[in-house]
Design a protein around this motif. Structure first.
Motif, PDB file in Angstrom:
ATOM      1  N   ILE A  92       0.899   3.856  -3.184  1.00  0.00           N
ATOM      2  CA  ILE A  92       0.387   5.214  -2.911  1.00  0.00           C
ATOM      3  C   ILE A  92       1.553   6.212  -3.323  1.00  0.00           C
ATOM      4  O   ILE A  92       1.487   7.347  -4.087  1.00  0.00           O
ATOM      5  CB  ILE A  92       0.295   5.816  -1.614  1.00  0.00           C
ATOM      6  CG1 ILE A  92      -1.063   4.980  -0.946  1.00  0.00           C
ATOM      7  CG2 ILE A  92       0.334   7.151  -1.116  1.00  0.00           C
ATOM      8  CD1 ILE A  92      -1.422   5.076   0.630  1.00  0.00           C
TER       9      ILE A  92
ATOM     10  N   ARG B 137       0.839  -1.320   0.109  1.00  0.00           N
ATOM     11  CA  ARG B 137       0.082  -0.071   0.155  1.00  0.00           C
ATOM     12  C   ARG B 137       0.953   1.446  -0.004  1.00  0.00           C
ATOM     13  O   ARG B 137       0.539   1.986  -0.698  1.00  0.00           O
ATOM     14  CB  ARG B 137      -0.973   0.085   1.092  1.00  0.00           C
ATOM     15  CG  ARG B 137      -2.174  -0.927   1.113  1.00  0.00           C
ATOM     16  CD  ARG B 137      -3.017  -0.856   2.318  1.00  0.00           C
ATOM     17  NE  ARG B 137      -2.672  -0.987   3.540  1.00  0.00           N
ATOM     18  CZ  ARG B 137      -2.519  -1.904   4.003  1.00  0.00           C
ATOM     19  NH1 ARG B 137      -2.625  -3.316   3.436  1.00  0.00           N
ATOM     20  NH2 ARG B 137      -2.191  -2.182   5.547  1.00  0.00           N
TER      21      ARG B 137
ATOM     22  N   ILE C  46      -6.628  10.712  -3.568  1.00  0.00           N
ATOM     23  CA  ILE C  46      -6.521   9.188  -3.033  1.00  0.00           C
ATOM     24  C   ILE C  46      -7.189   9.197  -1.743  1.00  0.00           C
ATOM     25  O   ILE C  46      -6.926  10.140  -0.875  1.00  0.00           O
ATOM     26  CB  ILE C  46      -4.927   8.900  -2.702  1.00  0.00           C
ATOM     27  CG1 ILE C  46      -4.278   8.971  -4.208  1.00  0.00           C
ATOM     28  CG2 ILE C  46      -4.723   7.428  -2.320  1.00  0.00           C
ATOM     29  CD1 ILE C  46      -2.839   8.825  -4.041  1.00  0.00           C
TER      30      ILE C  46
ATOM     31  N   ILE D 297      -7.860   3.416  -1.459  1.00  0.00           N
ATOM     32  CA  ILE D 297      -6.763   2.194  -1.213  1.00  0.00           C
ATOM     33  C   ILE D 297      -7.403   1.616   0.071  1.00  0.00           C
ATOM     34  O   ILE D 297      -7.319   2.132   1.101  1.00  0.00           O
ATOM     35  CB  ILE D 297      -5.346   2.706  -1.007  1.00  0.00           C
ATOM     36  CG1 ILE D 297      -5.126   3.810  -2.141  1.00  0.00           C
ATOM     37  CG2 ILE D 297      -4.564   1.611  -0.896  1.00  0.00           C
ATOM     38  CD1 ILE D 297      -4.878   3.232  -3.593  1.00  0.00           C
TER      39      ILE D 297
ATOM     40  N   TYR E 137      -7.446   6.934   1.669  1.00  0.00           N
ATOM     41  CA  TYR E 137      -6.857   5.707   2.442  1.00  0.00           C
ATOM     42  C   TYR E 137      -7.819   5.256   3.358  1.00  0.00           C
ATOM     43  O   TYR E 137      -8.289   5.947   4.262  1.00  0.00           O
ATOM     44  CB  TYR E 137      -5.596   6.163   3.291  1.00  0.00           C
ATOM     45  CG  TYR E 137      -4.771   5.095   3.720  1.00  0.00           C
ATOM     46  CD1 TYR E 137      -4.082   4.266   2.931  1.00  0.00           C
ATOM     47  CD2 TYR E 137      -4.994   4.759   4.979  1.00  0.00           C
ATOM     48  CE1 TYR E 137      -3.256   3.021   3.547  1.00  0.00           C
ATOM     49  CE2 TYR E 137      -4.052   3.744   5.509  1.00  0.00           C
ATOM     50  CZ  TYR E 137      -3.118   2.908   4.647  1.00  0.00           C
ATOM     51  OH  TYR E 137      -2.556   2.011   5.337  1.00  0.00           O
TER      52      TYR E 137
ATOM     53  N   LEU F 179      -4.255  13.467  -0.672  1.00  0.00           N
ATOM     54  CA  LEU F 179      -4.297  12.035   0.064  1.00  0.00           C
ATOM     55  C   LEU F 179      -5.064  12.472   1.359  1.00  0.00           C
ATOM     56  O   LEU F 179      -4.482  12.847   2.243  1.00  0.00           O
ATOM     57  CB  LEU F 179      -2.937  11.361   0.210  1.00  0.00           C
ATOM     58  CG  LEU F 179      -3.034  10.189   1.277  1.00  0.00           C
ATOM     59  CD1 LEU F 179      -3.679   8.997   0.692  1.00  0.00           C
ATOM     60  CD2 LEU F 179      -1.698   9.497   1.422  1.00  0.00           C
TER      61      LEU F 179
END
Length: 517
Positions: A170, A166, A255, A286, A257, A182
């Motif tokens: 990223i 991960r 992104i 993710i 998380y 993010l």
């Protein structure tokens, strides 16, 4: 407020030949007096500062000229106690200025009718929708194996292979994009993940990254925002502190998380990329496990159908009402109970209140010396002013410790008292701003620190971090599992996430069949 946004707004106003004022907790007294003597055409403020404006002698006069009130990001206010405070505040403003036009703005309201009722109550209200559906591309990804496994990095942070994958993925996404936001759901995850990414950049350079959340010092946050806008920082990892309208420049990838937990949050966050009607907003989620993947898939599906979380406004929040009654007493010094009731009932949050319901609330405020009752009038109590100063905001607060760099005396961030009491003493290390610091000394509510190379440091805990999941999201995620209906979300999952979900569904289907038999 963002400094660049304010600069642009000032420029626009100058071209339109109108003046602008800014009012918040840090506004100097000299500027407040200047604004009161020369009222600006546009005043930018917050719900909390509005309460102060109504109690400020000089600015109170300027408020008589108000013709329009714009409530931006309405979805953040209409359902909570902060919104209830604002609603009564607007009725107090109406009593000063007369009726004014009310405009609410938001891109993510689940129940538009409820939000309109909150803002306008029984007044005439018109709902204007853009009618244009914003195009988004969102993918759920579950990296399984890193292309290059750096043993030293894995050992230093005690990571398993999936966690290493991960981090690498990223870093790859950030490296391939020009400007990335993010998001993580808690400040603890932001600090922990930020620390790992900052360190990973030494193994596989992918571009500079900075940490941003509400517990970092204001100057630190502004510095990070400007550095990102100027291209000096390629990515920012943040909580909801960058979810809304702060202008930090053009973003080409968002992104998330872990599961975003809510449809509204996903739409707001991914919408930060491609931030025009013509551009496509691009997002990657993710995830670490199958349950996160299923929950994220449910949220993405709901977002495509614009099925945002429906929220109800806070009706009859009596703690907020006592707060406002005490402030109204300070504002008027003495006000008739009937006039007080008219102001309160103008708010949709308290439209059902009657004189009978108000009586025990006034008795409670009188018993606690927050007001004085003189026949049919409500006046200032002996504790009114101190209570107002200590409770100008309804946002829950906790004791905070200020973190300062011992060599520069510059404030870095704040820490909650529980984390400090349980984990902090002289010589211990912890992570803030994505970096490791060692405690040099503790003085009253200030912690003096210095940089440290210790990688075993803890990321702080903060209160109020959990994001709830709605029943609709949980039910849809369960339906994907129970009904073996994964094909409908196949196009938003990568191979890793889809195969892991398929495997779990096949394993669990045996148990479901047994239950049905």
């Amino acid at each position: 407020l963002n400094r660049d946004l304010l600069k642009r707004l000032r420029l626009i106003c100058s071209r339109l030949d109108i003046s602008i004022g800014v009012r918040h907790g840090d506004t100097p007294q000299s500027e407040r007096l200047k604004q009161s003597r020369n009222p600006p055409d546009i005043l930018i403020t917050t719900p909390e500062s509005l309460q102060s404006l109504l109690l400020t002698k000089y600015l109170y006069v300027a408020l008589r000229h108000v013709k329009v009130v714009i409530v931006d990001e309405l979805h953040e206010l209409y359902y909570n106690k902060r919104g209830a405070q604002l609603s009564v505040g607007l009725e107090r403003l109406r009593a000063v200025a007369g009726e004014f036009q009310r405009i609410g703005i938001s891109a993510t309201i689940g129940d538009i009718g409820e939000a309109a009722k909150f803002l306008c109550n029984e007044r005439e209200c018109r709902i204007v929708e853009s009618g244009q559906k914003k195009e988004t591309l969102i993918k759920i990804e579950m990296p399984k194996r890193a292309r290059v496994e750096h043993d030293a990095f894995i050992e230093k942070f005690n990571l398993d292979k999936e966690a290493m994958a991960r981090i690498e993925h990223i870093a790859y996404l950030i490296g391939e994009s020009k400007a990335t936001l993010l998001f993580a759901n808690t400040r603890q995850i932001v600090e922990s993940l930020g620390n790992k990414l900052l360190y990973y950049d030494k193994f596989e350079p992918f571009g500079s990254i900075a940490v941003h959340h509400s517990s970092l010092d204001k100057e630190e946050r502004i510095f990070t925002e400007n550095a990102f806008k100027e291209g000096k920082v390629k990515a920012i990892i943040a909580t909801s502190s960058l979810e809304l309208g702060i202008d930090i420049g053009k973003i080409d990838l968002v992104i998330q998380y872990g599961s975003p937990r809510q449809v509204t949050r996903l739409v707001q966050r991914v919408g930060r990329s491609g931030h025009t009607e013509e551009e496509t907003s691009k997002g990657r989620i993710i995830v670490a496990n199958v349950l996160e993947a299923l929950e994220a898939a449910a949220i993405v599906s709901l977002s495509k159908d614009r099925l945002l979380e429906k929220r109800r406004m806070q009706k009859d929040a009596f703690d907020v009402l006592v707060n406002q009654i005490s402030q109204i007493a300070l504002e008027y010094r003495s006000i008739g109970i009937e006039a007080l009731l008219r102001i309160i009932k103008g708010s949709a949050n308290y439209s059902d209140i009657t004189a009978e319901k108000l009586a025990p609330i006034l008795d409670f405020a009188r018993e606690h010396r927050l007001v004085r009752i003189d026949g049919k009038n409500v006046g200032i109590g002996s504790r009114s002013r101190n209570y107002m100063i200590e409770n100008i905001s309804v946002i829950p607060d906790s004791i905070r410790f200020v973190v300062k760099n011992v060599s520069t005396n510059k404030t870095i961030s704040t820490l909650d008292e529980n984390f400090v009491f349980n984990s902090i003493e002289e010589g211990t290390t912890f992570i803030t701003k994505g970096l490791v610091w060692r405690v040099v000394s503790i003085d009253e509510h200030t912690i003096f620190v210095e940089p440290s190379a210790d990688m075993d440091a803890a990321a702080p805990d903060w209160e109020g971090e959990d994001i709830p999941v709605t029943k609709e999201t949980a039910r849809l995620a369960f339906d994907l599992l129970l009904m073996k209906n994964l094909e409908k979300v196949r196009n938003i999952m990568d191979d890793g996430a889809y195969s892991a979900c398929t495997q779990l569904i096949e394993e669990q289907s045996k148990h479901f069949d047994m239950m049905q038999n």
